[in-house]
Design a protein around this motif. Structure first.
Motif, mmCIF file in Angstrom:
data_model
loop_
_atom_site.group_PDB
_atom_site.id
_atom_site.type_symbol
_atom_site.label_atom_id
_atom_site.label_comp_id
_atom_site.label_asym_id
_atom_site.label_seq_id
_atom_site.Cartn_x
_atom_site.Cartn_y
_atom_site.Cartn_z
ATOM 1 N N VAL A 74 0.838 -1.203 0.000
ATOM 2 C CA VAL A 74 0.000 0.000 0.000
ATOM 3 C C VAL A 74 0.871 1.250 0.000
ATOM 4 C CG1 VAL A 74 -1.685 1.327 1.342
ATOM 5 C CG2 VAL A 74 -1.946 -1.139 1.120
ATOM 6 N N ILE A 75 1.951 1.235 0.774
ATOM 7 C CA ILE A 75 2.837 2.405 0.848
ATOM 8 C C ILE A 75 3.602 2.601 -0.467
ATOM 9 C CG2 ILE A 75 4.804 3.439 2.042
ATOM 10 C CD1 ILE A 75 3.953 1.949 4.561
ATOM 11 N N THR A 76 4.224 1.525 -0.943
ATOM 12 C CA THR A 76 5.077 1.662 -2.132
ATOM 13 C C THR A 76 4.275 1.935 -3.401
ATOM 14 O OG1 THR A 76 5.043 -0.757 -2.420
ATOM 15 C CG2 THR A 76 6.887 0.187 -1.184
ATOM 16 N N SER A 77 2.990 1.651 -3.385
ATOM 17 C CA SER A 77 2.153 1.920 -4.566
ATOM 18 C C SER A 77 1.322 3.184 -4.411
ATOM 19 C CB SER A 77 1.233 0.729 -4.838
ATOM 20 O OG SER A 77 0.366 0.493 -3.738
ATOM 21 N N SER A 78 1.571 3.948 -3.342
ATOM 22 C CA SER A 78 0.835 5.190 -3.109
ATOM 23 C C SER A 78 1.186 6.225 -4.179
ATOM 24 C CB SER A 78 1.166 5.739 -1.717
ATOM 25 O OG SER A 78 0.709 7.054 -1.579
ATOM 26 N N ASN A 79 0.205 6.691 -4.901
ATOM 27 C CA ASN A 79 0.438 7.687 -5.957
ATOM 28 C C ASN A 79 0.981 8.983 -5.376
ATOM 29 O OD1 ASN A 79 -0.408 6.028 -8.081
ATOM 30 N ND2 ASN A 79 -2.565 6.546 -7.741
ATOM 31 N N GLU A 80 0.466 9.353 -4.197
ATOM 32 C CA GLU A 80 0.929 10.586 -3.568
ATOM 33 C C GLU A 80 2.420 10.514 -3.268
ATOM 34 O OE1 GLU A 80 -0.241 13.513 0.202
ATOM 35 O OE2 GLU A 80 -0.849 11.396 0.205
ATOM 36 N N LEU A 82 4.657 8.356 -4.663
ATOM 37 C CA LEU A 82 5.411 8.183 -5.906
ATOM 38 C C LEU A 82 5.552 9.494 -6.663
ATOM 39 C CD1 LEU A 82 4.036 4.736 -7.182
ATOM 40 C CD2 LEU A 82 6.327 5.213 -6.325
ATOM 41 N N ASP A 83 4.496 10.310 -6.690
ATOM 42 C CA ASP A 83 4.567 11.593 -7.406
ATOM 43 C C ASP A 83 5.642 12.489 -6.813
ATOM 44 O OD1 ASP A 83 2.567 10.833 -9.105
ATOM 45 O OD2 ASP A 83 0.963 11.834 -7.990
ATOM 46 N N LYS A 173 12.476 -2.169 -1.944
ATOM 47 C CA LYS A 173 12.921 -1.128 -2.872
ATOM 48 C C LYS A 173 11.674 -0.498 -3.493
ATOM 49 C CE LYS A 173 16.089 -0.526 -6.767
ATOM 50 N NZ LYS A 173 17.007 -1.247 -7.700
ATOM 51 N N ILE A 174 11.605 0.823 -3.484
ATOM 52 C CA ILE A 174 10.438 1.510 -4.043
ATOM 53 C C ILE A 174 10.628 1.644 -5.538
ATOM 54 C CG2 ILE A 174 9.031 3.599 -3.973
ATOM 55 C CD1 ILE A 174 10.025 4.050 -1.119
ATOM 56 N N VAL A 175 9.763 0.979 -6.281
ATOM 57 C CA VAL A 175 9.899 0.902 -7.742
ATOM 58 C C VAL A 175 8.604 1.362 -8.393
ATOM 59 C CG1 VAL A 175 10.270 -0.651 -9.705
ATOM 60 C CG2 VAL A 175 11.559 -0.980 -7.592
ATOM 61 N N ASP A 176 8.739 2.159 -9.431
ATOM 62 C CA ASP A 176 7.587 2.502 -10.272
ATOM 63 C C ASP A 176 7.422 1.364 -11.274
ATOM 64 O OD1 ASP A 176 5.718 3.426 -12.045
ATOM 65 O OD2 ASP A 176 6.560 5.450 -12.191
ATOM 66 N N TYR A 177 6.366 0.586 -11.121
ATOM 67 C CA TYR A 177 6.218 -0.606 -11.953
ATOM 68 C C TYR A 177 5.876 -0.283 -13.400
ATOM 69 C CZ TYR A 177 6.538 -3.279 -7.674
ATOM 70 O OH TYR A 177 6.998 -3.825 -6.503
ATOM 71 N N LEU A 180 9.748 0.961 -14.075
ATOM 72 C CA LEU A 180 10.740 0.127 -13.366
ATOM 73 C C LEU A 180 11.879 0.942 -12.782
ATOM 74 C CD1 LEU A 180 10.995 -2.996 -15.727
ATOM 75 C CD2 LEU A 180 9.551 -2.661 -13.713
ATOM 76 N N ALA A 181 11.655 2.245 -12.629
ATOM 77 C CA ALA A 181 12.670 3.102 -12.021
ATOM 78 C C ALA A 181 12.613 2.974 -10.510
ATOM 79 C CB ALA A 181 12.437 4.554 -12.428
ATOM 80 N N GLY A 182 13.766 2.980 -9.872
ATOM 81 C CA GLY A 182 13.830 2.896 -8.426
ATOM 82 C C GLY A 182 14.022 4.269 -7.804
ATOM 83 N N TYR A 183 13.319 4.520 -6.676
ATOM 84 C CA TYR A 183 13.362 5.850 -6.066
ATOM 85 C C TYR A 183 13.881 5.857 -4.636
ATOM 86 C CZ TYR A 183 10.445 7.016 -10.060
ATOM 87 O OH TYR A 183 9.975 7.178 -11.336
#
Length: 360
Positions: A74-80, A82-83, A173-177, A180-183
């Motif tokens: 839930v945390i790693t996929s949070s749009n807020e 990730l933005d 690891k926080i990844v934009d699926y 696939l970039a890691g943040y």
């Protein structure tokens, strides 16, 4: 002439032999059957029951860990979140803290949530004294899957005091699926006591040892906190337990006394929950059943012996009196008579003997 009967040929001795046979045969049959079949069946049932209880505890632990993994998703996929991470010019510690705090307040079991970025470190929850470097190569090379880190001692500031607590950690690891970039990296800390409470029902008042170790044999959770982080690889059961990467079973071994190690593999982490217990305690009820068999056999034997002794004296005493009467008649005393105390076949025999002497 009536000859003297040898002792080993007497009726009483023969009745005693019959008594021994009547006692021995049933006891031997029951003892053999119990030792070869019944005892083994009962032992297997007790062992299966113990394995099942450890397996069910493992499932409960899996549920706890899976729930934490879902929380991390839930945390790693949070749009807020990730933005803000995508914006390389964005830097606002208060805002990151607010986002993480909103997640943290929804959980009572999570002690701290940390966010590690290239340009900063953000943490909400318990106040830690000192920062531990926890970004390892495995986490760097990951693709965003949950990675459970071993339990570590951390110093926590509570009011004006410093306290030591054991925490096990979920790292991701926080990844934009999409790209696939890691943040950065997310760490969720939970107190080791959560694991101990989950398996506390397996502890048998000091007769057993229950703990959790990782797939390499390093202890993750143990009631004795000094054991956390230690390896079990030198234990007699370790090789067989660690070789079974997915199953649940038991291993019998000897360590001063006969013991059994019952284990189950946690599906989500590959960790092992292990319970070691002496076979004397595990099979204590079986041993009590065996004692009852022995006591029952002794009582059975005593009852048979007492019955045979009663039977022997009751029915051989009149015969011995008749033999003494016959000896007197042989010696010329035709006034001798045998005493008759029963109305059964032995009494009728006495009457016949007295009548025969009277006719003489």
């Amino acid at each position: 002439m009536v000859s003297k009967i040898k002792r080993f040929r007497s009726l009483r001795v023969k009745l005693g032999v019959i008594a021994v046979v009547l006692i021995a045969i049933p006891i031997l049959v029951v003892g053999y059957t119990y030792s070869k079949t019944v005892k083994e069946i009962i032992r297997n049932k007790y062992t299966e029951s113990a394995v099942q209880s450890v397996f069910e505890t493992g499932e409960k632990l899996d549920f706890i860990l899976e729930d934490v993994q879902k929380f991390s998703t839930v945390i790693t996929s949070s749009n807020e979140l990730l933005d803000k991470l995508k914006d390389i010019n964005y830097y606002n510690p208060e805002e990151y803290g607010r986002i993480l705090r909103n997640f943290l307040i929804s959980r009572s079991d999570v002690e701290a949530v940390e966010l590690v970025l290239d340009d900063g470190y953000y943490s909400v929850g318990v106040k830690k004294v000192g920062r531990m470097v926890r970004v390892n190569q495995r986490l760097i090379n990951s693709s965003g899957e949950p990675i459970w880190l071993p339990t570590q001692i951390q110093n926590i500031e509570i009011l004006s005091g410093i306290f030591r607590k054991n925490y096990f950690t979920l790292a991701r690891k926080i990844v934009d699926y999409n790209t696939l970039a890691g943040y950065g990296y997310l760490f969720i800390d939970l107190e080791e006591l959560i694991l101990e409470q989950a398996y506390s029902g397996l502890i048998d008042n000091g007769h057993s040892e229950v703990f959790i170790c990782d797939s390499n044999g390093n202890i993750i959770s143990h009631p004795d906190k000094e054991r956390i982080g230690k390896s079990i690889k030198d234990e007699p059961y370790a090789k067989q337990v660690l070789a079974d990467t997915k199953g649940h079973n038991y291993v019998q071994y000897k360590s001063m006394m006969d013991r059994v190690a019952i284990y189950s593999t946690l599906e989500k982490t590959g960790w092992k929950i292990i319970k070691t217990i002496s076979t004397d305690y595990l099979y204590s009820e079986i041993n009590r059943i065996q004692e009852y068999f022995i006591i029952g056999g002794i009582i059975y034997g005593l009852v048979i012996i007492l019955y045979i002794l009663f039977f022997s004296f009751k029915y051989t005493e009149p015969m011995m009196k008749m033999m003494n009467t016959i000896k007197k008649v042989e010696q010329g005393d035709l006034n001798a008579r045998t005493e008759i105390t029963t109305n059964d076949e032995v009494g009728q025999l006495g009457h016949s003997l007295n009548n025969m002497i009277a006719e003489m």
